[in-house]
Scaffold this motif. Structure first.
Motif, PDB file in Angstrom:
ATOM      1  N   ILE A   1       0.863  -1.171   0.000  1.00 26.39           N
ATOM      2  CA  ILE A   1       0.000   0.000   0.000  1.00 26.39           C
ATOM      3  C   ILE A   1       0.905   1.227   0.000  1.00 26.39           C
ATOM      4  O   ILE A   1       1.416   1.630   1.042  1.00 26.39           O
ATOM      5  CB  ILE A   1      -0.928   0.002   1.229  1.00 26.39           C
ATOM      6  N   PRO A   2       1.146   1.815  -1.165  1.00 22.35           N
ATOM      7  CA  PRO A   2       2.063   2.963  -1.212  1.00 22.35           C
ATOM      8  C   PRO A   2       1.380   4.257  -0.794  1.00 22.35           C
ATOM      9  O   PRO A   2       0.174   4.442  -0.983  1.00 22.35           O
ATOM     10  CB  PRO A   2       2.454   3.020  -2.685  1.00 22.35           C
ATOM     11  N   PHE A   3       2.141   5.129  -0.204  1.00 26.45           N
ATOM     12  CA  PHE A   3       1.727   6.498   0.103  1.00 26.45           C
ATOM     13  C   PHE A   3       0.493   6.577   0.983  1.00 26.45           C
ATOM     14  O   PHE A   3      -0.357   7.424   0.795  1.00 26.45           O
ATOM     15  CB  PHE A   3       1.495   7.292  -1.189  1.00 26.45           C
ATOM     16  N   GLU A   4       0.361   5.713   1.932  1.00 29.20           N
ATOM     17  CA  GLU A   4      -0.763   5.800   2.854  1.00 29.20           C
ATOM     18  C   GLU A   4      -0.289   6.518   4.103  1.00 29.20           C
ATOM     19  O   GLU A   4       0.647   6.076   4.763  1.00 29.20           O
ATOM     20  CB  GLU A   4      -1.296   4.411   3.216  1.00 29.20           C
ATOM     21  N   VAL A   5      -0.922   7.636   4.406  1.00 24.62           N
ATOM     22  CA  VAL A   5      -0.552   8.436   5.567  1.00 24.62           C
ATOM     23  C   VAL A   5      -1.647   8.290   6.605  1.00 24.62           C
ATOM     24  O   VAL A   5      -2.822   8.534   6.328  1.00 24.62           O
ATOM     25  CB  VAL A   5      -0.378   9.924   5.185  1.00 24.62           C
ATOM     26  N   LYS A   6      -1.275   7.881   7.793  1.00 25.55           N
ATOM     27  CA  LYS A   6      -2.235   7.764   8.887  1.00 25.55           C
ATOM     28  C   LYS A   6      -1.873   8.803   9.931  1.00 25.55           C
ATOM     29  O   LYS A   6      -0.739   8.873  10.387  1.00 25.55           O
ATOM     30  CB  LYS A   6      -2.175   6.367   9.500  1.00 25.55           C
ATOM     31  N   ILE A   7      -2.867   9.600  10.296  1.00 27.79           N
ATOM     32  CA  ILE A   7      -2.660  10.611  11.319  1.00 27.79           C
ATOM     33  C   ILE A   7      -3.274  10.088  12.600  1.00 27.79           C
ATOM     34  O   ILE A   7      -4.488   9.841  12.676  1.00 27.79           O
ATOM     35  CB  ILE A   7      -3.283  11.956  10.908  1.00 27.79           C
ATOM     36  N   ILE A   8      -2.458   9.904  13.602  1.00 25.77           N
ATOM     37  CA  ILE A   8      -2.915   9.388  14.884  1.00 25.77           C
ATOM     38  C   ILE A   8      -3.251  10.582  15.771  1.00 25.77           C
ATOM     39  O   ILE A   8      -2.388  11.439  16.009  1.00 25.77           O
ATOM     40  CB  ILE A   8      -1.833   8.503  15.530  1.00 25.77           C
ATOM     41  N   PRO A   9      -4.493  10.657  16.267  1.00 20.56           N
ATOM     42  CA  PRO A   9      -4.846  11.809  17.100  1.00 20.56           C
ATOM     43  C   PRO A   9      -4.108  11.748  18.444  1.00 20.56           C
ATOM     44  O   PRO A   9      -3.845  10.665  18.963  1.00 20.56           O
ATOM     45  CB  PRO A   9      -6.357  11.669  17.290  1.00 20.56           C
ATOM     46  N   PRO A  10      -3.777  12.920  18.991  1.00 19.75           N
ATOM     47  CA  PRO A  10      -3.074  12.923  20.284  1.00 19.75           C
ATOM     48  C   PRO A  10      -3.985  12.467  21.408  1.00 19.75           C
ATOM     49  O   PRO A  10      -5.210  12.567  21.324  1.00 19.75           O
ATOM     50  CB  PRO A  10      -2.665  14.380  20.451  1.00 19.75           C
ATOM     51  N   LYS A  11      -3.381  11.959  22.474  1.00 19.02           N
ATOM     52  CA  LYS A  11      -4.160  11.455  23.613  1.00 19.02           C
ATOM     53  C   LYS A  11      -4.738  12.583  24.453  1.00 19.02           C
ATOM     54  O   LYS A  11      -5.785  12.428  25.072  1.00 19.02           O
ATOM     55  CB  LYS A  11      -3.275  10.555  24.471  1.00 19.02           C
ATOM     56  N   THR A  12      -4.080  13.725  24.466  1.00 20.80           N
ATOM     57  CA  THR A  12      -4.583  14.859  25.248  1.00 20.80           C
ATOM     58  C   THR A  12      -5.056  15.959  24.306  1.00 20.80           C
ATOM     59  O   THR A  12      -4.591  16.072  23.169  1.00 20.80           O
ATOM     60  CB  THR A  12      -3.479  15.423  26.163  1.00 20.80           C
ATOM     61  N   GLU A  13      -5.981  16.766  24.758  1.00 21.54           N
ATOM     62  CA  GLU A  13      -6.560  17.817  23.923  1.00 21.54           C
ATOM     63  C   GLU A  13      -5.606  18.985  23.711  1.00 21.54           C
ATOM     64  O   GLU A  13      -5.620  19.626  22.675  1.00 21.54           O
ATOM     65  CB  GLU A  13      -7.861  18.320  24.561  1.00 21.54           C
TER      66      GLU A  13
ATOM     67  N   ASN B   1      -0.263  21.722  11.386  1.00 26.39           N
ATOM     68  CA  ASN B   1      -1.326  21.976  10.407  1.00 26.39           C
ATOM     69  C   ASN B   1      -0.894  21.394   9.071  1.00 26.39           C
ATOM     70  O   ASN B   1       0.237  21.570   8.624  1.00 26.39           O
ATOM     71  CB  ASN B   1      -1.587  23.472  10.270  1.00 26.39           C
ATOM     72  N   ALA B   2      -1.823  20.711   8.391  1.00 25.74           N
ATOM     73  CA  ALA B   2      -1.530  20.094   7.110  1.00 25.74           C
ATOM     74  C   ALA B   2      -1.536  21.121   5.973  1.00 25.74           C
ATOM     75  O   ALA B   2      -1.043  20.852   4.899  1.00 25.74           O
ATOM     76  CB  ALA B   2      -2.550  18.999   6.818  1.00 25.74           C
TER      77      ALA B   2
END
Length: 177
Positions: free
Chosen positions: A157-169, A175-176
Motif C-alpha cells: 500500500i504505497p503512500f498511505e498516511v495515517k494521522i494518529i490523534p493525540p491522547k490529550t486535547e 497543520n496540514a
C-alpha cells in the motif's frame, strides 16, 4: 609514581635473571616412534592380492558409464536460452518520462514481472477505481499471476498516511495546510 617503582623492581638484576634462565637444562623431548617393522611374509600376501586382477570387478567397472559436462558452460547455455526467448517478454505498459537517476530506460520486461513505475501506476489505478481496475484486469494487462496480483494489492500500500490523534486535547498539532 607506582608505575616507576614497579618498573624498577621488574628491571632489577634483569641480566642475571636472564642468564640464569638460559643456562638451565632444557627438558628432553619425547622419544620418537620406532620405525615400521620390516615386511613379513603376511605383508607380501596382502600386496599380491592388491595387485591381482579381479575379473568380476573389472566387468562391473566396464559397465559404468559416466557423462560429464562443464557447469559453467551449462549455465551460459541456459542464459542464452532465456535471453533469446522473446515469447517470455512483454512490452512496457508505462514508464517515467525521464530516465531517473541516469538509469537506462527499459523497453520490455519479462512476463510475471513489473517495473516500479508500472507497479505504482497499477496500484494507484486500483486505489482510485477499484471496480474498473480489478485484480483480474491488472493481472491480464501486465501478464502477472492472479495470486501474486492479489497479494500485491493486499500487502503493498504505497503512500498511505495515517494521522494518529493525540491522547490529550492540549497537545501541539502540525497543520496540514
Amino acid at each position: 609514581m607506582g608505575a616507576r617503582v614497579a618498573r624498577m623492581f621488574r628491571n632489577f638484576n634483569l641480566e642475571n635473571r636472564v642468564h640464569r634462565e638460559i643456562s638451565k637444562e632444557k627438558p628432553l623431548p619425547a622419544p620418537r616412534h620406532a620405525a615400521a617393522p620390516p615386511p613379513s611374509a603376511g605383508g607380501s600376501e596382502a600386496a599380491e592380492t592388491v595387485n591381482q586382477k579381479n575379473d568380476p570387478l573389472l566387468a562391473l567397472l566396464r559397465s559404468v558409464y559416466v557423462e560429464s559436462t562443464d557447469p559453467a558452460a551449462a549455465a551460459e547455455a541456459s542464459k542464452d536460452v532465456t535471453v533469446g526467448n522473446e515469447a517470455e517478454r512483454r512490452p512496457l505498459k508505462f514508464s517515467l518520462p525521464v530516465a531517473p537517476y541516469g538509469m537506462v530506460e527499459l523497453t520490455d520486461v519479462p512476463k510475471g514481472k513489473l517495473t516500479i513505475a508500472e507497479a505504482l501506476k497499477a496500484l494507484g489505478s486500483h486505489r482510485q477505481q477499484p471496480q474498473t481496475w480489478t485484480p483480474e484486469k491488472i493481472a491480464q494487462d501486465y501478464s502477472l499471476d492472479l495470486k501474486d496480483t492479489k497479494a500485491l494489492l493486499e500487502f503493498f500500500i504505497p503512500f498511505e498516511v495515517k494521522i494518529i490523534p493525540p491522547k490529550t486535547e492540549n497537545a501541539k498539532r502540525i497543520n496540514a495546510s
